[in-house]
Design an enzyme around this catalytic site. Structure first.
Site, short mmCIF file in Angstrom:
data_model
loop_
_atom_site.label_atom_id
_atom_site.label_comp_id
_atom_site.label_asym_id
_atom_site.label_seq_id
_atom_site.Cartn_x
_atom_site.Cartn_y
_atom_site.Cartn_z
N GLU A 103 0.84 -1.20 0.00
CA GLU A 103 0.00 0.00 0.00
C GLU A 103 0.87 1.25 0.00
OE1 GLU A 103 -3.91 -1.79 2.34
OE2 GLU A 103 -2.39 -0.76 3.49
N LYS A 121 -13.06 6.09 11.89
CA LYS A 121 -11.60 6.15 11.64
C LYS A 121 -11.02 7.56 11.81
CE LYS A 121 -12.00 1.89 10.03
NZ LYS A 121 -11.66 1.54 8.68
C1 5RP Z 1 -5.02 -2.83 5.02
C2 5RP Z 1 -5.38 -1.45 5.38
C3 5RP Z 1 -6.82 -1.07 5.33
O1 5RP Z 1 -6.96 0.04 4.50
C4 5RP Z 1 -7.29 -0.72 6.71
O2 5RP Z 1 -7.02 -1.80 7.58
C5 5RP Z 1 -8.79 -0.39 6.73
O3 5RP Z 1 -9.52 -1.55 6.52
P1 5RP Z 1 -11.09 -1.59 6.50
O4 5RP Z 1 -11.53 -0.85 5.27
O5 5RP Z 1 -11.41 -3.06 6.45
O6 5RP Z 1 -11.61 -0.96 7.75
O7 5RP Z 1 -4.56 -0.63 5.71
O8 5RP Z 1 -3.67 -3.08 5.24
#
Ligand code: 5RP
Length: 217
Positions: A103, A121
């Site tokens: 990422e 978040k």
């Molecule tokens: C994966 C990530 C995801 O973007 C992060 O964990 C958010 O996940 P979700 O959309 O399931 O809440 O960094 O490595």
């Protein structure tokens, strides 16, 4: 609205950002899963996607979007991904899904990083979500001791081997007041592959689903 509905709503809000973009960078996670589902309707307009994980690659292929290697494209215009936490400066914690290294590479290679997240978040100060750190397996204990010196409490994520055959330490109890400085510090520990702080390269646009609204910053 449930959290999953909020994730779906914010995933849909990212679609204008990929209009007329032939090759898209695609992140990993449950919010991105909704985004990929929406991409199915635009299959004909999308030349391909660069994927941040094996899971995302499988999903993209399933809906008929060609998956391209980052090495075979000349950078990316747009990268869409979720986050575990994001602050008002658009800095993020990522890696809850263990895909942080790929990422971070794709975010770095993209002109615009669009971060999509539900309201749970959005935080003022990063660090309540345990900070993921991907490590070379033989360095795990050493890196953990160094992270303790920085004030954190690293926990080895059980039964987790990343797409890069590495392991994850989740660092609890950090109050990250200077995300850029901490990102540089942790990245410099020998054995660390990637820290899940996206601060030096923050998102360019953050979309947050809050009730019926989408907040952008
Ligand atoms: C994966 C990530 C995801 O973007 C992060 O964990 C958010 O996940 P979700 O959309 O399931 O809440 O960094 O490595």
């Amino acid at each position: 609205m449930t959290q999953d509905e909020l994730k779906q709503k914010v995933a849909e809000a990212a679609l204008p950002y990929i209009k007329d973009v032939p090759i898209i960078g695609v992140g990993t996670g449950s919010t991105v899963t909704h985004f990929i589902n929406f991409l199915a309707d635009f299959r004909a307009d999308i030349e391909g996607a660069v994927s941040s994980s094996i899971k995302t690659t499988e999903h993209l292929k399933k809906i008929g979007i060609p998956v391209l290697e980052l090495n075979d494209v000349n950078g990316l215009d747009v990268y869409v991904d979720g986050a575990d936490e994001v602050n008002p400066r658009r800095q993020c914690i990522k890696g809850g899904g263990a895909a942080l290294t790929r990422e971070k590479i794709i975010a770095a290679a993209s002109k615009k990083f669009v971060c999509i997240a539900d309201e749970s978040k959005a935080v003022d100060v990063l660090g309540k979500f345990p900070l993921p750190v991907e490590v070379i397996p033989m360095a795990r204990s050493y890196v953990a001791r160094e992270l303790v010196k920085l004030g954190g409490q690293p926990i080895w994520r059980q039964n987790c081997i990343t797409d890069n055959s590495c392991e994850i330490l989740d660092v609890h109890n950090l109050s990250i007041v200077d995300p850029v400085a901490l990102e540089i510090l942790i990245n410099a520990i020998p054995g660390v592959v990637t820290v899940g702080l996206f601060a030096q390269r923050a998102a360019d646009v953050v979309l947050i689903s809050k009730g019926n609204d989408i907040v952008t910053y």
